[in-house]
Enzyme design. Structure first.
Site, mmCIF file in Angstrom:
data_model
loop_
_atom_site.group_PDB
_atom_site.id
_atom_site.type_symbol
_atom_site.label_atom_id
_atom_site.label_comp_id
_atom_site.label_asym_id
_atom_site.label_seq_id
_atom_site.Cartn_x
_atom_site.Cartn_y
_atom_site.Cartn_z
ATOM 1 N N GLY A 176 0.805 -1.222 0.000
ATOM 2 C CA GLY A 176 0.000 0.000 0.000
ATOM 3 C C GLY A 176 0.837 1.271 0.000
ATOM 4 O O GLY A 176 0.315 2.374 0.160
ATOM 5 N N LYS A 200 5.712 19.283 -4.637
ATOM 6 C CA LYS A 200 6.132 19.716 -3.302
ATOM 7 C C LYS A 200 7.297 20.699 -3.390
ATOM 8 O O LYS A 200 7.359 21.667 -2.636
ATOM 9 C CB LYS A 200 6.495 18.495 -2.458
ATOM 10 C CG LYS A 200 5.244 17.659 -2.127
ATOM 11 C CD LYS A 200 5.621 16.269 -1.660
ATOM 12 C CE LYS A 200 4.394 15.448 -1.277
ATOM 13 N NZ LYS A 200 4.737 14.015 -1.121
#
Lengths: 428, 428
Positions: free
Chosen positions: A187, A205
């Site tokens: 995940g 970012k």
């Protein structure tokens, strides 16, 4: 004391974390801001879905306007993600005088200036600490902690997925595809991992960090981006042998008011503090003219770290609200943006070449570097199993990007260079 | 725009740095706060001394009251150090409505609550970021960045001198006294190094960090302190062999609202991020319930890093001044302080014993641990050149401090234990 009412857009992992923290730390929060903070309404896609958090059914709504136009809600916390509609909601909330806390890096990287302007126009706060590096309060640090310094370099591991992959490749000698698969199973990587592995998430970012650090409106297209999908386990092995780790680094630099921003797999000297940031952790290394080297390390994602950042922003908004000083942060980007051209961007490079193994080849190759005025720090030639082919590993001194590109273009047309196997920027 | 006038108490290394930054970054600072910041008066010991900074002679004064009672000065920056008179100056400045920025850890560790109360009473700001870990904005991070989290552990390398000494001992296998001498020659250690090497300086900083992190008024006497003067190169060698580095760590912990604070040489697992903080660098590792592990790294001292922190505080004060919201930070210490007793403080320990080398000794020794319910993680016995003596190296599982003290007291009276050579706390 009248409670401060919050509207929450989104109740996924991070939204659930926000509810948990606000409800679990009620007493601590109230002590800090002087009144209770109440989550009044929560936008969900389906009110009847089973959830792993106890929440009053009456607070749920499927209509965003229930929240955005709610007369008693003072602050909107946006954790639904997305760009198009989300931007519309946020702009409308600001127009209605509501303060906004968001974790949405995509939105802030793409539409930051417009959203910040709208906030200022309406004397509203807009805070987005959680949009970069999850639990690390790096935006607050750049804005306030280093307000008196001149930041000349920001270097970040700002994507946990790629750092997990590169760490595993380095520690276990595994291949990119094998580790990507494992990351997907755990995940840590999405089924379509493009945004992470191709460096786009990191670029967003870095857009945000560079804008704040350099006080100039950096746009996503100003970032030169290369992902990690072409990094091989052999590259990492070579790097380690030479005392480097391969990391996906976002690098924003400023020199004489000229800036450059890039994201690329980079060889980082093992003694540099950022080289030992492993797994899904993030770190942002900041070089300030006065403060020198600093580094901020922590969890880059996850329900609670991200939610903590959001709630800390919420606390800051509520404090401002109590003081009546919202929307006063002023423009963070008051400097004109001047970007470096490729012949002004300078760094060391690592190159791995496959070449013909015969007399004069090394001389021919090093001459190409000399022709474009690139000087070399180290050169290693070694035979390979596929004789008569040899490998040449070169680390340059600081060289400009344009010159390196010319070197590479020349190698294309050189018969003795079979292949430029790898090119990496080198740091530290 | 009316300039904000600042009075500077002290023009040593850090004071000079403050002047340099305020004058050198005038444009940037004015853009952030909306008006110029002017250093109006500077307290010096001798006006006629030669200085390595150009400063208007008229601005210098030898009388502190010239500054503290100056009608046009809004903010006092205190970088003169000291406790007695300095405290008097700061209290008077606050009483007169002036805001104060200080780098004085001794003062804040000893008289923080009194000074903070006086500031609040007069609606003045008191800021002291530079008092801990020089250029690292750790106080701001604890107060604001983690305002919504619950901090349960703060672990810091907050003294550069001792970290320089331990790093050199580790990297070069040098002895404590040799490295101390070198540090003194380099100016990293004072001619009387007691405050650094005996851990007092670190204890003062941990007092400040624990007060902020745990929101309770921690006092210096609450810190259990042990310095590095008894650390030997052999200890460091053993530590390395077992995968540890020896660091002087300040450790503040909270568990169920019970807190403990200590400073001691500690064995830190090499894989822990704080283990690779070397030389004069500082780092503060913070564990928050929600945010998880974070670490903040940077220069702990030096003219410009410390001055940067001071000027960033000054910017914050001036912003508040413009907004008319000074003195609103509220009480940081709203929780009752409850200290752990020794039988509630738990950690792993490393012990190095010199014992008689004969049958049954190991059994006798391990029985002592069992008697006080201390379980062992690893035990290694090896012969020494001084036969018939053996060395026993023990690492315990988590054990309480009181139990370890009882074990040590028992060893005192045990004929087979020749000497307890070293005892270290173990982290990571």
């Amino acid at each position: 004391m009248k409670p401060v009412k919050v509207g929450l857009l989104g109740l996924g992992t991070v939204g659930t974390g926000v509810v948990r923290i606000v409800e679990g730390h009620q007493e601590d929060l109230a002590s800090q801001v002087g009144s209770p903070i109440v989550i009044e309404k929560v936008l969900v896609q389906n009110k009847n879905k089973a959830r792993n958090i106890a929440i009053d059914q009456d607070k749920l709504t499927e209509d965003p306007w229930d929240i955005i136009r709610h007369p008693d809600i003072d602050v909107i916390v946006e954790v639904m993600g997305g760009i198009g509609l989300t931007k519309e909601y946020i702009l409308e909330a600001l127009a209605l005088g509501k303060h906004v806390v968001t974790a949405n890096k995509d939105l802030m990287a793409l539409h930051g200036p417009e959203i910040l302007a709208k906030a200022q126009e309406n004397r509203c706060d807009i805070m987005y600490e959680a949009s970069v590096a999850g639990g690390i309060p790096i935006i607050r640090t750049l804005v306030e902690g280093f307000s008196s310094d001149r930041i000349n370099k920001i270097m970040g591991i700002v994507n946990g997925t790629t750092n997990f992959i590169l760490t595993k490749m380095s520690q276990e000698g595994a291949s990119y595809l094998d580790v990507l698969k494992e990351a997907q199973e755990l995940g840590y990587a999405e089924s379509d991992p493009t945004s992470d592995v191709e460096g786009l998430d990191a670029a967003r970012k870095m857009t945000i960090l560079a804008t704040i650090g350099f006080r100039a409106n950096v746009a996503l297209e100003d970032v030169s981006v290369q992902g990690i999908s072409s990094v091989t386990k052999e590259d990492i092995l070579y790097a380690k042998r030479l005392g480097y780790e391969v990391k996906l680094l976002g690098i924003a630099e400023r020199q004489d008011d000229l800036i450059s921003i890039s994201v690329q797999p980079t060889m980082v000297k093992q003694s540099h503090p950022i080289a030992s940031v492993n797994g899904v952790f993030n770190a942002v290394y900041v070089y300030g003219e006065a403060v020198g080297e600093t580094m901020f390390y922590g969890a880059g994602a996850g329900e609670l770290p991200t939610a903590t950042s959001i709630v800390s922003d919420l606390v800051a908004v509520v404090k401002n609200l109590k003081l009546g000083v919202n929307g006063m942060q002023g423009s963070l980007a008051y400097k004109e943006k001047k970007l470096k051209t490729d012949d002004q961007i300078s760094s060391k490079y690592f190159l791995l070449l496959k070449v013909a193994d015969r007399a004069g080849v090394l001389a021919r190759i090093t001459q190409v570097f000399a022709d474009f005025e690139v000087s070399l720090e180290s050169v290693l030639q070694q035979p390979t199993p596929s004789n008569p082919e040899a490998e040449i590993i070169i680390i340059t001194h600081d060289a400009n990007k344009a010159a390196i590109q010319k070197v590479l273009a020349t190698f294309e047309s050189l018969e003795v260079v079979h292949k430029v196997k790898s090119v990496y920027r080198v740091e530290g």
